[in-house]
Design a protein around this motif. Structure first.
Motif, mmCIF file in Angstrom:
data_model
loop_
_atom_site.group_PDB
_atom_site.id
_atom_site.type_symbol
_atom_site.label_atom_id
_atom_site.label_comp_id
_atom_site.label_asym_id
_atom_site.label_seq_id
_atom_site.Cartn_x
_atom_site.Cartn_y
_atom_site.Cartn_z
ATOM 1 N N HIS A 110 0.844 -1.211 0.000
ATOM 2 C CA HIS A 110 0.000 0.000 0.000
ATOM 3 C C HIS A 110 0.878 1.259 0.000
ATOM 4 N N LYS A 137 -2.271 -0.015 -10.032
ATOM 5 C CA LYS A 137 -3.526 -0.756 -9.871
ATOM 6 C C LYS A 137 -3.247 -2.201 -9.457
ATOM 7 N N GLU A 138 -2.272 -2.839 -10.083
ATOM 8 C CA GLU A 138 -1.917 -4.220 -9.763
ATOM 9 C C GLU A 138 -1.334 -4.325 -8.346
ATOM 10 N N ARG A 140 -1.961 -2.329 -5.806
ATOM 11 C CA ARG A 140 -3.073 -2.150 -4.848
ATOM 12 C C ARG A 140 -3.908 -3.433 -4.739
ATOM 13 N N ARG A 141 -4.149 -4.089 -5.865
ATOM 14 C CA ARG A 141 -4.909 -5.344 -5.842
ATOM 15 C C ARG A 141 -4.153 -6.398 -5.045
ATOM 16 N N GLU A 142 -2.850 -6.480 -5.280
ATOM 17 C CA GLU A 142 -2.020 -7.453 -4.557
ATOM 18 C C GLU A 142 -1.995 -7.130 -3.054
ATOM 19 N N ASP A 144 -4.311 -5.587 -1.376
ATOM 20 C CA ASP A 144 -5.637 -5.940 -0.848
ATOM 21 C C ASP A 144 -5.768 -7.450 -0.645
ATOM 22 N N ASP A 145 -5.171 -8.253 -1.539
ATOM 23 C CA ASP A 145 -5.195 -9.711 -1.381
ATOM 24 C C ASP A 145 -4.467 -10.135 -0.107
#
Length: 166
Positions: A110, A137-138, A140-142, A144-145
Motif C-alpha cells: 500500500h 492498480k496491480e 493495490r490489488r495485490e 488488498d489480497d
C-alpha cells in the motif's frame, strides 16, 4: 487501579481462563505499567525546598516491579498456549507469524502504491514530472489480497483465543 484488579482476580479458584482473557489482561497490565512509569518519573524529583513528592517513589517502584512480574507470567502462559494450540495443522504461534507477514506485506505494498501515485506537485511546465514505473492498480490489488489473507487468519486466531482454555 488495575494492580488491585489483578490481585482480586488471582484469588478466584477453579475458574477456567480463556486465552483471550490473558491477552486482554496483558494489554491492561501494559497500560498500567505505562501509567505507573509516568507517575514514578514525576515523583522521582521535587522542587528545591520541597522535601516530599506527591507519591512515594518507593511504593510506585514496588508496584511497577510487581506488574512486570505479572506481565512475565502472562506472556509465558500466552506463549506456551500459542505453541500447544493447533489449528489446521499449525500451532497458533505459526498462524500469528503468518498473519503478521501478510499484514506487513500488505502495508508495504500500500505504501509503495501511494508513493508511486503521481501527485500534482508541479507548479509550472518547466518543473520535472515524475511518472510511476510500477503498475499501481496491480500493486493495490495485490496489497488488498494480502490484507484479506491477514484478516481471514486473524478471524481464526480470534475465535481460537476465545475457545482455548488456559
Amino acid at each position: 487501579m488495575y494492580y488491585k484488579y489483578v490481585l482480586v482476580k488471582k484469588k478466584e479458584v477453579g475458574r477456567i481462563m480463556r486465552l483471550a482473557e490473558l491477552l486482554y489482561d496483558r494489554k491492561i497490565i501494559k497500560e498500567e505499567i505505562k501509567r505507573i512509569k509516568e507517575r514514578l518519573n514525576l515523583s522521582a524529583k521535587v522542587q528545591e525546598g520541597d522535601t516530599v513528592p506527591v507519591e512515594s517513589p518507593e511504593e510506585l517502584k514496588a508496584i511497577l516491579i510487581n506488574l512486570f512480574g505479572r506481565l512475565e507470567e502472562l506472556i509465558t502462559k500466552i506463549n506456551n498456549s500459542n505453541v500447544k494450540c493447533r489449528i489446521e495443522g499449525k500451532n497458533l504461534m505459526e498462524l500469528i507469524a503468518e498473519r503478521d507477514r501478510y499484514s506487513a506485506t500488505a502495508k508495504a505494498l500500500h505504501e509503495l502504491a501511494e508513493g508511486a501515485t503521481p501527485k500534482s506537485e508541479r507548479f509550472s511546465r518547466k518543473e520535472i514530472r515524475y511518472v510511476p514505473v510500477v503498475n499501481i492498480k496491480e500493486i493495490r490489488r495485490e496489497a488488498d489480497d494480502y490484507a484479506g489473507k491477514a484478516r481471514a487468519i486473524d478471524a481464526i486466531i480470534q475465535v481460537t483465543n476465545w475457545d482455548t482454555e488456559v
